[in-house]
Scaffold this motif. Structure first.
Motif, PDB file in Angstrom:
ATOM      1  N   UNK A 346      -0.359   5.991   9.486  1.00  0.00           N
ATOM      2  CA  UNK A 346      -1.232   6.170   8.325  1.00  0.00           C
ATOM      3  C   UNK A 346      -2.711   6.007   8.687  1.00  0.00           C
ATOM      4  N   UNK A 347      -2.992   5.360   9.823  1.00  0.00           N
ATOM      5  CA  UNK A 347      -4.385   5.187  10.238  1.00  0.00           C
ATOM      6  C   UNK A 347      -5.073   6.522  10.534  1.00  0.00           C
ATOM      7  N   UNK A 348      -4.299   7.556  10.772  1.00  0.00           N
ATOM      8  CA  UNK A 348      -4.896   8.862  11.058  1.00  0.00           C
ATOM      9  C   UNK A 348      -5.522   9.489   9.813  1.00  0.00           C
ATOM     10  N   UNK A 349      -5.033   9.137   8.638  1.00  0.00           N
ATOM     11  CA  UNK A 349      -5.524   9.744   7.403  1.00  0.00           C
ATOM     12  C   UNK A 349      -7.011   9.434   7.157  1.00  0.00           C
ATOM     13  N   UNK A 350      -7.446   8.176   7.198  1.00  0.00           N
ATOM     14  CA  UNK A 350      -8.875   7.936   6.983  1.00  0.00           C
ATOM     15  C   UNK A 350      -9.767   8.527   8.068  1.00  0.00           C
ATOM     16  N   UNK A 351      -9.190   8.790   9.237  1.00  0.00           N
ATOM     17  CA  UNK A 351     -10.005   9.391  10.291  1.00  0.00           C
ATOM     18  C   UNK A 351     -10.421  10.819   9.947  1.00  0.00           C
ATOM     19  N   UNK A 352      -9.687  11.465   9.060  1.00  0.00           N
ATOM     20  CA  UNK A 352     -10.097  12.802   8.602  1.00  0.00           C
ATOM     21  C   UNK A 352     -11.410  12.700   7.833  1.00  0.00           C
ATOM     22  N   UNK A 353     -11.484  11.729   6.928  1.00  0.00           N
ATOM     23  CA  UNK A 353     -12.718  11.516   6.183  1.00  0.00           C
ATOM     24  C   UNK A 353     -13.872  11.091   7.071  1.00  0.00           C
ATOM     25  N   UNK A 354     -13.597  10.222   8.040  1.00  0.00           N
ATOM     26  CA  UNK A 354     -14.631   9.813   8.985  1.00  0.00           C
ATOM     27  C   UNK A 354     -15.118  11.016   9.794  1.00  0.00           C
ATOM     28  N   UNK A 355     -14.200  11.911  10.137  1.00  0.00           N
ATOM     29  CA  UNK A 355     -14.574  13.110  10.889  1.00  0.00           C
ATOM     30  C   UNK A 355     -15.514  14.019  10.113  1.00  0.00           C
ATOM     31  N   UNK A 356     -15.288  14.166   8.812  1.00  0.00           N
ATOM     32  CA  UNK A 356     -16.205  14.956   7.996  1.00  0.00           C
ATOM     33  C   UNK A 356     -17.600  14.338   7.997  1.00  0.00           C
ATOM     34  N   UNK A 357     -17.634  13.008   7.843  1.00  0.00           N
ATOM     35  CA  UNK A 357     -18.927  12.322   7.869  1.00  0.00           C
ATOM     36  C   UNK A 357     -19.613  12.506   9.219  1.00  0.00           C
ATOM     37  N   UNK A 358     -18.857  12.353  10.302  1.00  0.00           N
ATOM     38  CA  UNK A 358     -19.422  12.465  11.646  1.00  0.00           C
ATOM     39  C   UNK A 358     -19.996  13.859  11.888  1.00  0.00           C
ATOM     40  N   UNK A 359     -19.281  14.897  11.443  1.00  0.00           N
ATOM     41  CA  UNK A 359     -19.783  16.264  11.608  1.00  0.00           C
ATOM     42  C   UNK A 359     -21.122  16.447  10.908  1.00  0.00           C
ATOM     43  N   UNK A 360     -21.223  15.917   9.709  1.00  0.00           N
ATOM     44  CA  UNK A 360     -22.469  16.051   8.961  1.00  0.00           C
ATOM     45  C   UNK A 360     -23.588  15.209   9.572  1.00  0.00           C
ATOM     46  N   UNK A 361     -23.260  14.006  10.036  1.00  0.00           N
ATOM     47  CA  UNK A 361     -24.261  13.126  10.656  1.00  0.00           C
ATOM     48  C   UNK A 361     -24.897  13.788  11.877  1.00  0.00           C
ATOM     49  N   UNK A 362     -24.114  14.553  12.622  1.00  0.00           N
ATOM     50  CA  UNK A 362     -24.604  15.194  13.832  1.00  0.00           C
ATOM     51  C   UNK A 362     -25.294  16.524  13.571  1.00  0.00           C
ATOM     52  N   UNK A 363     -25.203  17.026  12.354  1.00  0.00           N
ATOM     53  CA  UNK A 363     -25.723  18.360  12.056  1.00  0.00           C
ATOM     54  C   UNK A 363     -26.848  18.334  11.032  1.00  0.00           C
ATOM     55  N   UNK A 364     -26.551  17.876   9.822  1.00  0.00           N
ATOM     56  CA  UNK A 364     -27.466  18.055   8.700  1.00  0.00           C
ATOM     57  C   UNK A 364     -28.800  17.319   8.839  1.00  0.00           C
ATOM     58  N   UNK A 365     -28.825  16.023   9.219  1.00  0.00           N
ATOM     59  CA  UNK A 365     -30.134  15.364   9.315  1.00  0.00           C
ATOM     60  C   UNK A 365     -31.056  16.038  10.326  1.00  0.00           C
ATOM     61  N   UNK A 366     -30.496  16.496  11.456  1.00  0.00           N
ATOM     62  CA  UNK A 366     -31.330  17.112  12.479  1.00  0.00           C
ATOM     63  C   UNK A 366     -31.800  18.500  12.053  1.00  0.00           C
TER      64      UNK A 366
END
Length: 441
Positions: A346-366
């Motif tokens: 079940x620990x894999x499920x929240x990692x999907x949400x973290x992955x969405x955040x990580x993608x945006x953190x690396x893209x949108x602010x820059x």
């Protein structure tokens, strides 16, 4: 530098070549993020000591990135260009550090190598952010940062899985005598160092750079900017001249990176305690937890690689800051939920949400930031923005040990709730960011 209107539009494969080096750079960061706490703990560190030991990473970035940004802005070679010399030098030293890290014989040696590793990775990484601003006009900048995010995700997936691959598929031992790093981790770092160097060399030799628009003026300005005193005055003086958008993004970045730093430091200890039922870093169960965290990090990295190409589409339909706010909120709730999960699958499920955040953190602010910066100082301001990536990590490094010891009774998993809340605060602050281009092309 060339104005936005004179920059040629690049093909997909040109974007690929100029971004491919990030695939290797992320091997370094992913191995560091997923395994540093594991290495420190194996060498005898207590959970409340981990944040201070990790301080080497953000402190190094604080010193290195603005300096490298300033130097790369004032560099030009007819063959090697402006940013590529720094890609190459950083890759050589980062690869060496990746070989040294799993061979650390003591805690102090591991901490020292972390300083070296993070400094070298930052030398390679910082100019890559400015590289997009140099080469791409505004209509392609979001796509350029998205391509970087794709390679960051792909590199992190493979690098995070390496210890598990060596253990489960190649029969390499995942346990070792007390105070010794398992072979699975050592071989993962060796492979990472090799990939790091080769991937960065790919970009160095396949991507070119645009010369300064007025070379004589550039050389004259560069000669005037020589000298340590002038350089330091320029670097420190930039705080008072930051564009308004950069100031607004700084607040968002502060809380974002407190959350991420908490996750990187304490996920291994949290999963070991909550799911594998151990706090003994020398036990086989703890090392198994370390491998499982590598798989968790591979999931969020894989999600970020896929999301990298979806987020720009969503940004065109809404806005970049709307997408970023939503992704941070999803990531915050997801990270906080890890505290309540006691089943490893079940620990894999929240990692999907973290992955969405990580993608945006690396893209949108820059992407938002690049549109607000003067072209001649793109590298410097991208490096200066890193202050708001590393300062929150330094503060968290100083404070988290006290918090886990006195407020959380030594339970590492509770810190992930704190990290999730921090991401939610960052999401709320995104509302106040002014994006100069609401609907990027």
């Amino acid at each position: 530098m060339h104005s936005s209107s004179t920059k040629p539009r690049l093909s997909f494969w040109q974007l690929w070549n100029m971004s491919f080096g990030f695939f290797g750079i992320q091997f370094g960061f992913a191995l560091q993020n997923a395994n540093t706490s594991r290495i420190f703990s194996t060498l005898g560190a207590n959970p409340d000591e981990l944040p201070l030991l990790w301080l080497a990473a953000p402190a190094t970035g604080l010193l290195v990135q603005p300096i490298i940004g300033y130097l790369s802005d004032n560099t030009w070679h007819p063959k090697w260009g402006r940013r590529r010399p720094f890609f190459f030098l950083g890759a050589v030293f980062a690869s060496l550090a990746l070989v040294l890290m799993p061979n650390s014989q003591s805690l102090w040696m591991a901490a020292a190598v972390l300083w070296m590793m993070d400094a070298a990775i930052n030398v390679s990484m910082e100019p890559f952010r400015a590289f997009v601003g140099d080469k791409l006009d505004e209509s392609q900048q979001t796509a350029g940062f998205a391509m970087q995010t794709f390679f960051i995700g792909c590199g992190a997936v493979i690098a995070s899985l390496l210890p598990t691959i060596f253990t489960d598929y190649l029969g390499v031992s995942n346990v070792a005598p007390a105070g010794t790093i398992p072979d699975s981790v050592r071989y993962a770092f060796y492979a990472g160092g090799t990939v790091y160097l080769l991937a960065v060399l790919w970009t160095v030799f396949t991507a070119d750079e645009l010369p300064p628009e007025n070379l004589e003026e550039f050389q004259r300005e560069r000669s005037l900017s020589k000298g340590l005193g002038h350089a330091l005055a320029e670097i420190l003086g930039g705080f008072g001249r930051m564009p308004k958008t950069m100031v607004q993004l700084a607040y968002v970045s502060f809380f974002t990176w407190v959350g991420l730093y908490t996750m990187w430091i304490y996920t291994t200890a949290s999963v070991a305690e909550n799911v594998f039922g151990t706090t003994d870093a020398t036990s086989a169960a703890y090392q198994a937890a370390g491998n499982w965290v590598g798989m968790m990090f591979a999931v969020y990295s894989g999600v970020s690689a896929l999301a990298a190409f979806i987020l720009p589409v969503l940004a065109r339909l809404t806005s970049r800051k709307t997408v970023h706010m939503a992704c941070l909120a999803i990531g915050g709730v997801s990270l906080a939920s890890v505290f309540q999960i006691h089943d490893k699958q079940m620990l894999m499920l929240p990692m999907i949400g973290v992955g969405l955040a990580w993608a945006s953190i690396l893209t949108m602010p820059y992407a938002i930031l690049a549109g607000s910066l003067p072209a001649k100082r793109m590298g410097y301001y991208m490096g200066l923005f890193n202050f708001f990536v590393v300062i929150p990590q330094i503060i968290a490094g100083v404070v988290l040990g006290f918090v886990i010891r006195h407020a959380f009774d030594g339970h590492a998993a509770k810190t992930l709730v704190l990290g999730g809340v921090s991401l939610l605060v960052a999401a709320a602050l995104t509302v106040f960011v002014k994006d100069n281009v609401r609907r990027p092309k």
